[in-house]
Scaffold this active site. Structure first.
Site, PDB file in Angstrom:
ATOM      1  N   ASP A  81     -26.435  18.796  -6.607  1.00  0.00           N
ATOM      2  CA  ASP A  81     -26.514  18.183  -5.384  1.00  0.00           C
ATOM      3  C   ASP A  81     -26.677  18.652  -3.824  1.00  0.00           C
ATOM      4  O   ASP A  81     -27.170  19.899  -4.097  1.00  0.00           O
ATOM      5  CB  ASP A  81     -24.796  17.890  -5.242  1.00  0.00           C
ATOM      6  CG  ASP A  81     -24.485  16.888  -4.284  1.00  0.00           C
ATOM      7  OD1 ASP A  81     -24.226  15.973  -4.517  1.00  0.00           O
ATOM      8  OD2 ASP A  81     -24.042  17.830  -3.390  1.00  0.00           O
ATOM      9  N   THR A  82     -26.713  18.211  -3.241  1.00  0.00           N
ATOM     10  CA  THR A  82     -27.635  18.747  -1.903  1.00  0.00           C
ATOM     11  C   THR A  82     -26.367  18.612  -1.380  1.00  0.00           C
ATOM     12  O   THR A  82     -26.260  16.108  -0.461  1.00  0.00           O
ATOM     13  CB  THR A  82     -28.868  18.411  -1.857  1.00  0.00           C
ATOM     14  OG1 THR A  82     -29.683  18.951  -2.713  1.00  0.00           O
ATOM     15  CG2 THR A  82     -29.691  18.887  -0.252  1.00  0.00           C
TER      16      THR A  82
END
Length: 181
Positions: A81-82
């Site tokens: 996830d970013t």
């Protein structure tokens, strides 16, 4: 998983739990065989009290948990996830074009953090880590015609959705971004 700095040949079937073109490109660049498997609808919420630096890693772990019950014994699942953080604000994905333009205006002339959390999961073990990158946008013009620039560099808001991910050479360093490498 990794033995002597090298992936044990044939030991794991690698599953990339993402439809991200950038993540596919990165993994393909390592010359590993892998398959893509995506479970839709995974809850990406996080506790309000969670320190910002831990959010992306926390969400990548939640994504990994969703795969646990369907994993085979020989699978290694990669989740990630970013997030983009400007000041104290965690910027989510834009809801529409107007929101994307608002975000780009907020990023204009600012340095923000891009934090990516990654979780590697087998049935026996899990390892997570995160990486923080500082990205500085050049100051964008206040000219009313500049909205056209936002749309050109943000079709379907892809720029903000892939922010901080490795990009092919022709997409690196758009003219309004400094230090994105």
């Amino acid at each position: 998983m990794v033995k002597g700095g090298k992936m044990e040949e044939g030991r794991w079937k690698i599953v990339l739990a993402s439809n991200s073109p950038r993540r596919k490109e990165l993994l393909a660049g390592l010359d590993f065989d892998f398959q893509v498997r995506v479970i839709n609808g995974i809850d990406e919420s996080y506790p309000a009290s969670l320190p910002t630096r831990q959010i992306a890693e926390y969400i990548s772990q939640k994504k990994a948990a969703a795969y646990r019950e369907t994993m085979a014994a020989d699978e290694l699942v990669i989740t990630a996830d970013t997030i983009v953080v400007l000041g104290e604000e965690v910027m989510g994905k834009p809801h529409d074009e107007a929101d994307a333009c608002r975000m780009l205006r907020a990023l204009s002339g600012q340095t923000h953090h891009v934090i990516t959390g990654v979780t590697l999961t087998t049935l026996e073990r899990q390892q997570s880590f995160s990486v923080l990158t500082d990205v500085t946008f050049k100051t964008l013009s206040d000219d009313p015609g500049v909205d056209r620039l936002y749309r050109c560099h943000c079709p379907s808001w892809q720029l903000l959705q892939r922010h901080g991910s490795p990009r092919p050479a022709h997409l690196r360093s758009p003219p309004h971004v400094l230090g994105s490498e």
